[in-house]
Scaffold this motif. Structure first.
Motif, PDB file in Angstrom:
ATOM      1  N   VAL A  76     -18.074  34.582  44.362  1.00  0.00           N
ATOM      2  CA  VAL A  76     -17.620  32.559  43.843  1.00  0.00           C
ATOM      3  C   VAL A  76     -16.973  33.231  45.046  1.00  0.00           C
ATOM      4  O   VAL A  76     -16.698  33.945  45.366  1.00  0.00           O
ATOM      5  CB  VAL A  76     -16.539  33.980  42.769  1.00  0.00           C
ATOM      6  CG1 VAL A  76     -15.468  32.948  42.993  1.00  0.00           C
ATOM      7  CG2 VAL A  76     -17.017  34.348  41.262  1.00  0.00           C
ATOM      8  N   ASN A  77     -17.227  31.922  45.773  1.00  0.00           N
ATOM      9  CA  ASN A  77     -17.034  31.074  47.558  1.00  0.00           C
ATOM     10  C   ASN A  77     -15.731  30.091  46.805  1.00  0.00           C
ATOM     11  O   ASN A  77     -16.613  28.850  47.112  1.00  0.00           O
ATOM     12  CB  ASN A  77     -18.197  30.695  47.803  1.00  0.00           C
ATOM     13  CG  ASN A  77     -19.396  31.612  47.998  1.00  0.00           C
ATOM     14  OD1 ASN A  77     -19.189  32.674  48.304  1.00  0.00           O
ATOM     15  ND2 ASN A  77     -20.292  32.097  46.986  1.00  0.00           N
ATOM     16  N   LEU A  78     -14.779  30.641  47.287  1.00  0.00           N
ATOM     17  CA  LEU A  78     -13.403  29.854  46.678  1.00  0.00           C
ATOM     18  C   LEU A  78     -13.192  29.000  48.141  1.00  0.00           C
ATOM     19  O   LEU A  78     -12.947  30.576  49.341  1.00  0.00           O
ATOM     20  CB  LEU A  78     -12.337  30.529  46.302  1.00  0.00           C
ATOM     21  CG  LEU A  78     -12.520  30.562  45.071  1.00  0.00           C
ATOM     22  CD1 LEU A  78     -11.269  31.404  44.019  1.00  0.00           C
ATOM     23  CD2 LEU A  78     -13.096  29.043  44.011  1.00  0.00           C
ATOM     24  N   GLY A 109     -12.698  30.346  39.251  1.00  0.00           N
ATOM     25  CA  GLY A 109     -13.184  28.845  40.242  1.00  0.00           C
ATOM     26  C   GLY A 109     -12.608  27.521  39.383  1.00  0.00           C
ATOM     27  O   GLY A 109     -12.636  26.170  39.253  1.00  0.00           O
ATOM     28  N   ASP A 130     -12.426  35.051  42.748  1.00  0.00           N
ATOM     29  CA  ASP A 130     -13.523  35.704  43.889  1.00  0.00           C
ATOM     30  C   ASP A 130     -13.214  37.140  44.376  1.00  0.00           C
ATOM     31  O   ASP A 130     -13.858  38.143  44.569  1.00  0.00           O
ATOM     32  CB  ASP A 130     -12.956  34.818  45.292  1.00  0.00           C
ATOM     33  CG  ASP A 130     -12.246  34.538  45.595  1.00  0.00           C
ATOM     34  OD1 ASP A 130     -10.863  35.110  45.356  1.00  0.00           O
ATOM     35  OD2 ASP A 130     -12.324  34.168  47.028  1.00  0.00           O
ATOM     36  N   ASP A 173     -14.530  26.603  43.423  1.00  0.00           N
ATOM     37  CA  ASP A 173     -15.535  26.801  44.747  1.00  0.00           C
ATOM     38  C   ASP A 173     -17.055  25.911  45.365  1.00  0.00           C
ATOM     39  O   ASP A 173     -16.932  24.751  44.842  1.00  0.00           O
ATOM     40  CB  ASP A 173     -16.787  27.235  43.419  1.00  0.00           C
ATOM     41  CG  ASP A 173     -17.569  27.832  43.374  1.00  0.00           C
ATOM     42  OD1 ASP A 173     -17.212  29.519  44.121  1.00  0.00           O
ATOM     43  OD2 ASP A 173     -18.515  28.026  43.265  1.00  0.00           O
ATOM     44  N   LYS A 174     -18.082  27.050  46.189  1.00  0.00           N
ATOM     45  CA  LYS A 174     -17.908  25.585  46.995  1.00  0.00           C
ATOM     46  C   LYS A 174     -19.401  25.174  45.682  1.00  0.00           C
ATOM     47  O   LYS A 174     -20.264  24.296  46.246  1.00  0.00           O
ATOM     48  CB  LYS A 174     -19.188  26.310  48.543  1.00  0.00           C
ATOM     49  CG  LYS A 174     -20.084  27.102  47.390  1.00  0.00           C
ATOM     50  CD  LYS A 174     -21.056  28.053  48.808  1.00  0.00           C
ATOM     51  CE  LYS A 174     -21.577  28.337  48.174  1.00  0.00           C
ATOM     52  NZ  LYS A 174     -22.287  30.094  49.155  1.00  0.00           N
ATOM     53  N   SER A 175     -19.639  25.685  44.469  1.00  0.00           N
ATOM     54  CA  SER A 175     -20.705  24.712  43.962  1.00  0.00           C
ATOM     55  C   SER A 175     -19.965  23.751  43.260  1.00  0.00           C
ATOM     56  O   SER A 175     -20.326  22.649  42.852  1.00  0.00           O
ATOM     57  CB  SER A 175     -20.871  25.087  42.594  1.00  0.00           C
ATOM     58  OG  SER A 175     -19.673  25.852  42.024  1.00  0.00           O
TER      59      SER A 175
END
Ligand SMILES: Cc1cc2nc3c(=O)[nH]c(=O)nc-3n(C[C@H](O)[C@H](O)[C@H](O)COP(=O)(O)OP(=O)(O)OC[C@H]3O[C@@H](n4cnc5c(N)ncnc54)[C@H](O)[C@@H]3O)c2cc1C
Length: 485
Positions: free
Chosen positions: A222-224, A340, A211, A319-321
């Motif tokens: 990228v939201n880890l 991620g 991220d 990752d938030k996904s």
């Protein structure tokens, strides 16, 4: 800032994703540089996981991690054969204790059938206990996936490193990327403390820092969430609790606390799944280990925790996904994320590398086969695996193979020197390549001897030898000469 040579492609991170991608790219006529901030390759999550090559039924249909893990699993037999890496297809069980969990097994089986996973089936608790006699008699049904396997993830990553170097990939270890340079919306290289390196393509394979690297490039996205997993490891002398990988039915957060043999004959118990305090938080905790001691015996009631010799923790880059992010930036030409890469990233690694090759090609990098590519690598000589005849021959060739320095794992001085010649510069580098320090005494006996050999072979003072680089010093200085009088 000193500007160094220009490369065709720079990869940030020498975990399994960075090294396997470098090896695949080394088939082509390209100048490739891998930059790793750790003192050695395999410094991040690739060294601290469950070491399982999953069958590929677990991730949801339509997810990238599901598709790539299934393809990755299929690639491992040939890859490990070519690179002489320990890999055993021992199969996995997922155990159900009640009706709700049996329904979870049905859903996983459906995924497995839809993905065409060979041999996947549900068997009864009795059938499972015939195969694994220590399994709890409370287990009602089991999802059996015979194509799951176990691997030695350190040896895999070191083998990819050695083989890619043999194929002319450059590595800068102990070098942190602190910036990414760009002009007119395109990547031009990376910044490190030792200078700026130029390239038209930069692949971000920085694990839990993917991220940060994506932000540096101006891509973001990228939201880890960093989720820690703690483990217990048993002594090889304790014998096997199970000959297969055994999971409980999974929850939304993780695959649960499993029990599995390693390729070296230890048993792993774990991992937990709790949000980590930081990206460097690999400490084990009393609470985490207590959780393993409570949950693992639900699968195998007779586990003897007195046989545990060490613990470790690894960090998942979720990752938030809840999926891998493997894509070229639409904003910054030449910047590509392999971000991620949570579990099953080890399993998926060969397919991640294939995907990254397709992406660089789509982005305009010319992939022309190089003149030579050496696919194979010969694994290490391990005294413990030889017959008495073979040991005598090895000692005749080099008497250092007859001098055992690690008594728990029977590792000789000759093997420690081989590990150093392959690139080990720290005691962990020797331990993960040859197991000196991995046994019951955890380096109590061989630790000082390994420090001595590293100091001698690398021509550095003993005080300069570290566990894993940086400030992880083992000896703080020389004692006053007159102290012991
Ligand atoms: C508890 C746990 C259990 C797991 N179990 C399994 C399993 O059984 N099977 C499976 O398939 N997967 C498993 N995984 C997932 C798997 O381990 C990872 O997906 C995989 O190792 C990720 O590899 P990587 O190369 O992306 O990351 P890493 O191995 O973390 O490599 C990234 C590298 O980048 C370097 N780096 C970071 N920032 C910089 C910088 N600024 N400059 C230079 N270098 C930098 C780091 O030092 C590191 O070496 C598990 C993960 C965890 C945490």
């Amino acid at each position: 800032m000193v500007i160094k040579k220009k490369y065709d492609i720079i990869i940030i991170g020498a975990g399994v994703v960075g090294t396997i991608t470098a090896r695949e790219l080394s088939r082509y006529d390209l100048d490739i540089l891998v930059i790793e901030k750790g003192a050695d390759v395999c410094s991040g999550t690739s060294k601290a996981n469950s070491a399982i090559i999953h069958a590929g039924y677990a991730a949801p249909m339509g997810s990238l991690k599901g598709e790539l893990s299934h393809r990755g699993n299929k690639a491992y037999l040939k890859l490990c054969d070519t690179l002489d890496v320990p890999f055993k297809r021992i199969g996995s069980f997922v155990a159900a204790f009640d009706t709700e969990q049996e329904q979870t097994l049905d859903a996983l089986l459906k995924n497995g059938i839809d993905r065409d996973i060979e041999g996947i089936e549900i068997i009864t608790g009795e059938e499972a206990r015939r195969l694994e006699p220590g399994l709890s008699d409370k287990v009602r049904a089991v999802l059996h996936a015979p194509t799951a396997g176990i691997i030695n993830p350190f040896i895999l990553t070191f083998a990819l490193y050695e083989n890619s170097r043999q194929n002319a990939v450059h590595y800068h270890l102990g070098t942190e990327v602190t910036g990414i340079t760009r002009t007119k919306g395109a990547v031009t290289g990376v910044v490190t403390a030792s200078g700026e390196y130029k390239a038209d393509f930069v692949i971000n394979a920085a694990g839990v820092y993917s991220d940060t690297i994506s932000e540096m490039a101006g891509e973001g996205g990228v939201n880890l969430n960093i989720v820690k997993g703690e483990y217990f490891v048993s002594d090889i002398a304790m014998g096997l609790t199970t000959s297969r990988i055994v999971f409980p039915a999974p929850s939304k957060l993780s695959k649960g606390i499993l029990v599995t043999p390693t390729t070296d004959g230890n048993i792993l118990f774990g991992p937990t799944a709790h949000v980590a305090e930081s990206k460097e938080d690999t400490a084990t905790t009393q609470e985490g280990l207590a959780e393993i001691m409570e949950k693992a015996p639900r699968l195998f009631p007779d586990i003897n925790f007195r046989g545990m010799i060490t613990q470790y923790a690894g960090l998942r880059a979720k990752d938030k996904s809840d999926d891998f992010i493997i894509a070229a930036s639409k904003k910054i030409k030449g910047f590509i994320n392999a971000a991620g890469i949570q579990s099953p990233g080890l399993t998926a690694a060969p397919a991640i590398a294939d995907r990254l090759l397709e992406i660089v090609k789509e982005e305009g990098l010319s992939l022309k086969k190089g003149e030579t590519f050496y696919p194979a690598r010969k694994g290490a000589l391990r005294i413990i695996e030889l017959s008495p005849h073979e040991i005598a021959a090895a000692i005749k060739k080099d008497p250092a193979y007859g001098h055992i320095v690690c008594r728990c794992e029977s590792v000789s001085e000759g093997e420690v020197i081989d590990a150093i010649n392959e690139g080990a510069t720290t005691t962990d580098g020797v331990k993960f390549r040859r197991r000196a320090g991995s046994g019951r005494c955890q380096g109590g006996f061989c630790g000082p001897r390994v420090v001595d050999i590293l100091s001698r072979e690398l021509d550095m003072p003993m005080e300069a030898v570290t566990k894993n680089g940086g400030e992880s010093k083992i000896l703080l200085g020389r004692m006053n000469k007159g102290w012991h009088k």
